[in-house]
Design a protein around this motif. Structure first.
Motif, PDB file in Angstrom:
ATOM      1  N   LEU A 102       0.817  -1.208   0.000  1.00  0.00           N
ATOM      2  CA  LEU A 102       0.000   0.000   0.000  1.00  0.00           C
ATOM      3  C   LEU A 102       0.858   1.268   0.000  1.00  0.00           C
ATOM      4  N   ALA A 103       2.165   1.131  -0.137  1.00  0.00           N
ATOM      5  CA  ALA A 103       3.076   2.274  -0.040  1.00  0.00           C
ATOM      6  C   ALA A 103       2.845   3.305  -1.137  1.00  0.00           C
ATOM      7  N   HIS A 104       2.378   2.872  -2.289  1.00  0.00           N
ATOM      8  CA  HIS A 104       2.185   3.794  -3.409  1.00  0.00           C
ATOM      9  C   HIS A 104       0.949   4.675  -3.232  1.00  0.00           C
ATOM     10  N   LEU A 105       0.065   4.329  -2.297  1.00  0.00           N
ATOM     11  CA  LEU A 105      -1.161   5.097  -2.109  1.00  0.00           C
ATOM     12  C   LEU A 105      -0.879   6.435  -1.449  1.00  0.00           C
ATOM     13  N   ASP A 106      -1.673   7.421  -1.801  1.00  0.00           N
ATOM     14  CA  ASP A 106      -1.588   8.726  -1.162  1.00  0.00           C
ATOM     15  C   ASP A 106      -2.045   8.593   0.286  1.00  0.00           C
ATOM     16  N   TRP A 107      -1.473   9.404   1.162  1.00  0.00           N
ATOM     17  CA  TRP A 107      -1.796   9.310   2.589  1.00  0.00           C
ATOM     18  C   TRP A 107      -3.291   9.513   2.846  1.00  0.00           C
ATOM     19  N   GLU A 108      -3.963  10.269   2.031  1.00  0.00           N
ATOM     20  CA  GLU A 108      -5.392  10.544   2.211  1.00  0.00           C
ATOM     21  C   GLU A 108      -6.288   9.452   1.621  1.00  0.00           C
ATOM     22  N   HIS A 109      -5.727   8.502   0.906  1.00  0.00           N
ATOM     23  CA  HIS A 109      -6.530   7.456   0.270  1.00  0.00           C
ATOM     24  C   HIS A 109      -7.252   6.622   1.337  1.00  0.00           C
ATOM     25  N   ARG A 110      -8.489   6.234   1.074  1.00  0.00           N
ATOM     26  CA  ARG A 110      -9.305   5.547   2.081  1.00  0.00           C
ATOM     27  C   ARG A 110      -8.786   4.153   2.410  1.00  0.00           C
ATOM     28  N   ASP A 111      -8.049   3.525   1.520  1.00  0.00           N
ATOM     29  CA  ASP A 111      -7.521   2.186   1.760  1.00  0.00           C
ATOM     30  C   ASP A 111      -6.137   2.190   2.415  1.00  0.00           C
ATOM     31  N   LYS A 112      -5.574   3.362   2.614  1.00  0.00           N
ATOM     32  CA  LYS A 112      -4.229   3.459   3.187  1.00  0.00           C
ATOM     33  C   LYS A 112      -4.262   3.066   4.664  1.00  0.00           C
ATOM     34  N   LYS A 113      -3.438   2.120   5.037  1.00  0.00           N
ATOM     35  CA  LYS A 113      -3.311   1.729   6.440  1.00  0.00           C
ATOM     36  C   LYS A 113      -2.368   2.710   7.112  1.00  0.00           C
ATOM     37  N   ARG A 114      -2.572   2.928   8.390  1.00  0.00           N
ATOM     38  CA  ARG A 114      -1.766   3.911   9.119  1.00  0.00           C
ATOM     39  C   ARG A 114      -1.164   3.281  10.366  1.00  0.00           C
ATOM     40  N   SER A 115       0.074   3.619  10.646  1.00  0.00           N
ATOM     41  CA  SER A 115       0.696   3.228  11.904  1.00  0.00           C
ATOM     42  C   SER A 115       0.502   4.357  12.895  1.00  0.00           C
ATOM     43  N   ASP A 116       0.235   4.006  14.096  1.00  0.00           N
ATOM     44  CA  ASP A 116       0.029   4.993  15.154  1.00  0.00           C
ATOM     45  C   ASP A 116       1.385   5.547  15.604  1.00  0.00           C
ATOM     46  N   HIS A 117       1.432   6.838  15.850  1.00  0.00           N
ATOM     47  CA  HIS A 117       2.695   7.457  16.274  1.00  0.00           C
ATOM     48  C   HIS A 117       3.161   6.919  17.622  1.00  0.00           C
ATOM     49  N   ARG A 118       2.253   6.348  18.416  1.00  0.00           N
ATOM     50  CA  ARG A 118       2.666   5.770  19.705  1.00  0.00           C
ATOM     51  C   ARG A 118       3.529   4.533  19.502  1.00  0.00           C
ATOM     52  N   HIS A 119       3.351   3.842  18.364  1.00  0.00           N
ATOM     53  CA  HIS A 119       4.207   2.694  18.061  1.00  0.00           C
ATOM     54  C   HIS A 119       5.647   3.139  17.877  1.00  0.00           C
ATOM     55  N   VAL A 120       5.819   4.311  17.327  1.00  0.00           N
ATOM     56  CA  VAL A 120       7.179   4.826  17.115  1.00  0.00           C
ATOM     57  C   VAL A 120       7.880   5.004  18.448  1.00  0.00           C
ATOM     58  N   GLY A 121       7.189   5.598  19.421  1.00  0.00           N
ATOM     59  CA  GLY A 121       7.789   5.766  20.751  1.00  0.00           C
ATOM     60  C   GLY A 121       8.182   4.456  21.388  1.00  0.00           C
ATOM     61  N   LEU A 122       7.332   3.449  21.265  1.00  0.00           N
ATOM     62  CA  LEU A 122       7.632   2.134  21.819  1.00  0.00           C
ATOM     63  C   LEU A 122       8.828   1.497  21.117  1.00  0.00           C
ATOM     64  N   MET A 123       8.886   1.658  19.797  1.00  0.00           N
ATOM     65  CA  MET A 123       9.995   1.081  19.053  1.00  0.00           C
ATOM     66  C   MET A 123      11.308   1.810  19.343  1.00  0.00           C
ATOM     67  N   LEU A 124      11.239   3.128  19.555  1.00  0.00           N
ATOM     68  CA  LEU A 124      12.452   3.869  19.911  1.00  0.00           C
ATOM     69  C   LEU A 124      12.964   3.439  21.281  1.00  0.00           C
ATOM     70  N   LYS A 125      12.057   3.163  22.215  1.00  0.00           N
ATOM     71  CA  LYS A 125      12.465   2.666  23.525  1.00  0.00           C
ATOM     72  C   LYS A 125      13.141   1.309  23.382  1.00  0.00           C
ATOM     73  N   GLU A 126      12.585   0.477  22.518  1.00  0.00           N
ATOM     74  CA  GLU A 126      13.186  -0.840  22.283  1.00  0.00           C
ATOM     75  C   GLU A 126      14.590  -0.705  21.691  1.00  0.00           C
ATOM     76  N   ALA A 127      14.746   0.243  20.786  1.00  0.00           N
ATOM     77  CA  ALA A 127      16.055   0.451  20.154  1.00  0.00           C
ATOM     78  C   ALA A 127      17.066   0.927  21.171  1.00  0.00           C
TER      79      ALA A 127
END
Length: 127
Positions: A102-127
């Motif tokens: 789905l990477a080619h889809l525009d961010w506003e496209h209805r089928d675009k899946k989104r990662s929550d920004h809170r996942h980034v914080g958790l992954m940075l803590k893991e790193a």
């Protein structure tokens, strides 16, 4: 080391890596006089409290992290070197890794899946 110490060290490493390599941590008054008070198009560098040796150690740690966990290393680089926010990382990087078809889809496209920004914080803590 506490989590805050690690974040501070990473922030200092990012600033050190982005610096203009003058090593001064400030704009020299003599340099300003030589330039004839020409307006600067970028912000003045701030002093960063990290030695070259410590910065090289942080860089080596990120390189070692990249060998085993490329996504985590890339997130650390985007956060601390490129100064991206957690939302920007999730929107433009992590989402496309999690959902590559789905990477080619525009961010506003209805089928675009989104990662929550809170996942980034958790992954940075893991790193």
């Amino acid at each position: 080391m506490t989590e805050t110490d690690i974040k501070d060290k990473l922030a200092a490493w990012g600033a050190w890596s982005r610096s203009d390599s003058s090593g001064l941590g400030y704009i020299s008054p003599c340099l300003l006089m030589m330039r004839g008070n020409v307006a600067e198009t970028r912000r003045a560098p701030r002093a960063h409290y990290i030695s070259d040796d410590d910065a090289m150690l942080v860089g080596a740690a990120i390189t070692a992290l990249r060998a085993d966990y490329e996504v985590l290393a890339e997130m650390v680089i985007r956060k601390y070197y490129r100064c991206w926010t957690a939302k920007e990382i999730a929107q433009h990087y992590l989402t496309d890794i999690e959902y590559p078809r789905l990477a080619h889809l525009d961010w506003e496209h209805r089928d675009k899946k989104r990662s929550d920004h809170r996942h980034v914080g958790l992954m940075l803590k893991e790193a």
